[in-house]
Design an enzyme around this catalytic site. Structure first.
Site, PDB file in Angstrom:
ATOM      1  N   GLU A  33       0.814  -1.218   0.000  1.00 21.40           N
ATOM      2  CA  GLU A  33       0.000   0.000   0.000  1.00 21.40           C
ATOM      3  C   GLU A  33       0.847   1.267   0.000  1.00 21.40           C
ATOM      4  OE1 GLU A  33      -3.499   0.376   0.104  1.00 21.40           O
ATOM      5  OE2 GLU A  33      -3.594  -1.756  -0.369  1.00 21.40           O
ATOM      6  N   THR A  60      -7.695   8.714  -0.057  1.00 17.95           N
ATOM      7  CA  THR A  60      -7.277   7.463   0.565  1.00 17.95           C
ATOM      8  C   THR A  60      -6.281   7.834   1.650  1.00 17.95           C
ATOM      9  OG1 THR A  60      -7.589   6.154  -1.440  1.00 17.95           O
ATOM     10  CG2 THR A  60      -6.064   5.285   0.201  1.00 17.95           C
ATOM     11  N   ASP A  87      -8.702   6.921  -7.957  1.00 15.89           N
ATOM     12  CA  ASP A  87      -9.387   5.647  -8.197  1.00 15.89           C
ATOM     13  C   ASP A  87     -10.896   5.786  -8.055  1.00 15.89           C
ATOM     14  OD1 ASP A  87      -9.588   5.994  -5.474  1.00 15.89           O
ATOM     15  OD2 ASP A  87      -8.906   3.985  -4.936  1.00 15.89           O
TER      16      ASP A  87
END
Length: 277
Positions: A61, A84, A79
Site C-alpha cells: 500500500e 485514501t 481511483d
C-alpha cells in the site's frame, strides 16, 4: 477501503463473522493439512504475526515496511474513491473514513477532524473533495500525531478488516498465511458479498476448491482464492498490478510457509523487501 457501506452494515458484518460457531472451524479438518491446534497456535492475531501482516500490507500500500508512519498518509490516488488515507487506506468515498472520524470523535469530542463530519457525510459514495480539500489534508496530518487518532485507526482497522478476515479464515481452517491472504484481500476489496468484494472472491474460490474446514487441501484452496482475487484486481486499472499476489503471497504459498514464519523475502511492484525475524 473499497465499497461504500453504512456504519451499521459494517458492524453487522463483524457481528456475523464473530458469531461463527467454533464447530465451523473444526468441521472436516481431519481430512485437511492442518488442525485446530495449529490454527490457534499460529494465528495472525498473535502480536508478532500481526506485526508481520501490517508490514506486508504496508509494503504493497505504501512501499514501506514502516506501517506506523502511515497514520499521516493521505492523498487522492484517482481511483474514484476520493481521499485514501491512514494505515489501511480509509477512503472518503467509501464510508470507512467517515466511520473512522466518527469513532475518533466518540473517543475525543471536539478533535481537529470533527468539524469535517458534515462534509464527509456528503461526499460518502463519491469522489468529491467538497468541504474537505487542503485544509482537511493538513488537519489529517496534524491529527495523526495524536495517540487517540492512532488508536481510532487501529480500532477501525481491526473492527472492519482484520478481525473479520482472521475469524473467517480460522473458520475455513486456514493458518496464518491464509489468514493474511484474507486480510490483504479485504483491505483492498472491502467486505461484502458482491463479486468484486472479499465475500465474492471467497465464493468464487470455493467453487474451485474446498476449504480445509470442508476437507480440502489448504494449498489448493489458497491457490484458488489468490487466482480468484487476481481476476478481480485485473478488472480495475488502479489495482491491475497483481505483484502483491504473484511475488508476495504466492511466493510464501509455493514455499509452503503456511505459518508465515520469517525469514520472509518478497517483492511488490518490483521492489524487494524482507523480514528476517
Amino acid at each position: 477501503m473499497r465499497p461504500a457501506l453504512h456504519r451499521t452494515a459494517r458492524t453487522a458484518l463483524a457481528v456475523l463473522l464473530t458469531a461463527i460457531p467454533l464447530t465451523a472451524v473444526t468441521a472436516g479438518v481431519g481430512h485437511a493439512s492442518t488442525d485446530t491446534a495449529a490454527v490457534a497456535a499460529v494465528g495472525l492475531d498473535d502480536a508478532k504475526k500481526k506485526e508481520i501482516a501490517m508490514e506486508l500490507v504496508s509494503s504493497a500500500e505504501n512501499s514501506s515496511l514502516d506501517w506506523k508512519a502511515q497514520y499521516k498518509y493521505i492523498e487522492d490516488i484517482k481511483d474514484g474513491r476520493g481521499y485514501t488515507a491512514g494505515i489501511v487506506g480509509f477512503c472518503s468515498g467509501t464510508g470507512d473514513m467517515l466511520d473512522l472520524v466518527e469513532h475518533y470523535t466518540d473517543l475525543k469530542p471536539g478533535n481537529i477532524l470533527a468539524k469535517y463530519l458534515p462534509a464527509l457525510r456528503k461526499v460518502n459514495g463519491t469522489e468529491s473533495h467538497s468541504g474537505l480539500g487542503s485544509a482537511f489534508t493538513k488537519d489529517w496530518a496534524t491529527a495523526a500525531k495524536d495517540s487517540v487518532f492512532q488508536k481510532a485507526q487501529n480500532d477501525e482497522r481491526d473492527r472492519v478488516y482484520f478481525n473479520p478476515a482472521v475469524k473467517q479464515a480460522k473458520a475455513d481452517g486456514l493458518r496464518a498465511l491464509g489468514q493474511f491472504a484474507y486480510y490483504d484481500a479485504i483491505v483492498m476489496h472491502g467486505p461484502g458479498d458482491s463479486s468484486d468484494s472479499f465475500g465474492g472472491i471467497r465464493k468464487a474460490a470455493m467453487k474451485k476448491a474446498k476449504t480445509p474446514a470442508q476437507g480440502g487441501d489448504e494449498a489448493a484452496y489458497l491457490k484458488a482464492f489468490l487466482d480468484a482475487r487476481k481476476v478481480i484486481m485485473k478488472q480495475e486499472e488502479a489495482h491491475a498490478d497483481t505483484s502483491r499476489v504473484d511475488t508476495e503471497q504466492l511466493v510464501f504459498l509455493n514455499a509452503k510457509n503456511f505459518d508465515l514464519n520469517p525469514p520472509l523475502k518478497w517483492k511488490v511492484y518490483g521492489d524487494p523487501y524482507q523480514i528476517l525475524s
